[in-house]
Motif scaffolding. Structure first.
Motif, mmCIF file in Angstrom:
data_model
loop_
_atom_site.group_PDB
_atom_site.id
_atom_site.type_symbol
_atom_site.label_atom_id
_atom_site.label_comp_id
_atom_site.label_asym_id
_atom_site.label_seq_id
_atom_site.Cartn_x
_atom_site.Cartn_y
_atom_site.Cartn_z
ATOM 1 N N LYS A 47 -36.545 -24.392 23.121
ATOM 2 C CA LYS A 47 -35.692 -23.446 23.841
ATOM 3 C C LYS A 47 -34.487 -23.141 22.969
ATOM 4 O O LYS A 47 -33.681 -24.025 22.661
ATOM 5 N N GLN A 48 -34.385 -21.880 22.574
ATOM 6 C CA GLN A 48 -33.378 -21.456 21.615
ATOM 7 C C GLN A 48 -32.212 -20.771 22.324
ATOM 8 O O GLN A 48 -32.411 -19.875 23.141
ATOM 9 N N PHE A 49 -30.993 -21.214 22.013
ATOM 10 C CA PHE A 49 -29.795 -20.638 22.610
ATOM 11 C C PHE A 49 -28.887 -20.104 21.503
ATOM 12 O O PHE A 49 -28.731 -20.745 20.466
ATOM 13 N N VAL A 50 -28.292 -18.945 21.753
ATOM 14 C CA VAL A 50 -27.337 -18.374 20.807
ATOM 15 C C VAL A 50 -25.996 -18.235 21.514
ATOM 16 O O VAL A 50 -25.903 -17.624 22.582
ATOM 17 N N GLY A 51 -24.971 -18.835 20.925
ATOM 18 C CA GLY A 51 -23.650 -18.779 21.534
ATOM 19 C C GLY A 51 -22.844 -20.010 21.180
ATOM 20 O O GLY A 51 -23.226 -20.800 20.307
ATOM 21 N N ASN A 52 -21.754 -20.190 21.867
ATOM 22 C CA ASN A 52 -20.851 -21.315 21.630
ATOM 23 C C ASN A 52 -21.399 -22.564 22.322
ATOM 24 O O ASN A 52 -21.539 -22.595 23.542
ATOM 25 N N ALA A 53 -21.702 -23.573 21.527
ATOM 26 C CA ALA A 53 -22.281 -24.803 22.083
ATOM 27 C C ALA A 53 -21.357 -25.462 23.097
ATOM 28 O O ALA A 53 -21.820 -26.109 24.042
ATOM 29 N N LEU A 54 -20.057 -25.294 22.932
ATOM 30 C CA LEU A 54 -19.107 -25.888 23.875
ATOM 31 C C LEU A 54 -19.252 -25.289 25.267
ATOM 32 O O LEU A 54 -18.953 -25.942 26.276
ATOM 33 N N ASP A 55 -19.726 -24.052 25.313
ATOM 34 C CA ASP A 55 -19.969 -23.393 26.599
ATOM 35 C C ASP A 55 -21.379 -23.655 27.121
ATOM 36 O O ASP A 55 -21.597 -23.747 28.332
ATOM 37 N N ILE A 56 -22.335 -23.774 26.215
ATOM 38 C CA ILE A 56 -23.745 -23.897 26.605
ATOM 39 C C ILE A 56 -24.095 -25.318 27.042
ATOM 40 O O ILE A 56 -24.814 -25.515 28.032
#
Length: 213
Positions: free
Chosen positions: A112-121
């Motif tokens: 599962k791939q996420f794009v964005g700020n890890a602190l938010d995700i």
């Protein structure tokens, strides 16, 4: 960066498992097309990540810092049959690059791939993790640790990359060098937090293994 003499490092690599063909292709294309290819985990460290994952046999893996997907595929090799790997990166320009190789692999339905700020995700992920690999912006390593520590299963392992930072952690610190300051603080945190036990290995640019008690 390697801290071993070149001849010893070559011997170590020559007598370790070779990377699978798909990862060889990914490695080559990263060096051909992507900026800062030295950020790639590389064949030797990749086999270490694979071995650790196979020893743990995790159900759920979290990777902070996807880059081109090399380390994710190494970690996925040890997942249980129905395991899942969650990988996060803020660079949307590399999303399709990594996804192409994920889709070519045997794990396309398990990543599962996420794009964005890890602190938010990370706070939005409700899973408990058996294995976490931190390899993103160094100034936030401590913040990532604080977000994931309560999401770890007992006996789970946190891997932290680049913790020797080309040897800068033992040199006089440039007052403007935020990353080195952050890594020194992070290394002290890992060695003093009584929720984990930690060993720092001088592999490539430094790899810390922390086991949750």
């Amino acid at each position: 960066m390697n801290f071993l003499p070149d001849n010893i490092n070559k011997y170590v690599v020559d007598h370790s498992q070779k990377e699978p063909e798909l990862l060889l292709q990914l490695n080559k294309e990263t060096w051909q097309k992507v900026l800062n290819p030295r950020m790639l985990s590389g064949a030797f460290q990749g086999r270490i990540l694979s071995m650790i994952s196979k020893l743990i046999q995790p159900n759920n893996i979290l990777e902070i810092g996807t880059y081109t997907g090399y380390s994710a595929l190494c970690l996925a090799e040890g997942m249980k049959k129905n395991g899942l790997l969650y990988t996060i990166d803020k660079n949307e320009e590399l999303e399709d690059f990594a996804k192409k190789y994920f889709n070519k692999s045997n794990y396309q339905n398990q990543i599962k791939q996420f794009v964005g700020n890890a602190l938010d995700i990370i706070p939005t992920l409700n899973e408990k993790f058996d294995l976490v690999f931190i390899d993103a912006d160094k100034s936030n390593y401590g913040n990532y640790f604080n977000l994931i520590i309560d999401k770890m299963n007992p006996g789970g392992v946190i891997l932290s990359d680049n913790v020797l930072w080309s040897g800068k952690v033992v040199e006089e610190i440039n007052p403007k060098d935020i990353d080195t300051k952050a890594l020194i603080k992070y290394n002290k945190l890992l060695n003093s937090d009584d929720r984990i036990e930690t060993v720092l290995l001088p592999i490539r640019d430094g790899l810390t293994i922390s086991r949750v008690k």
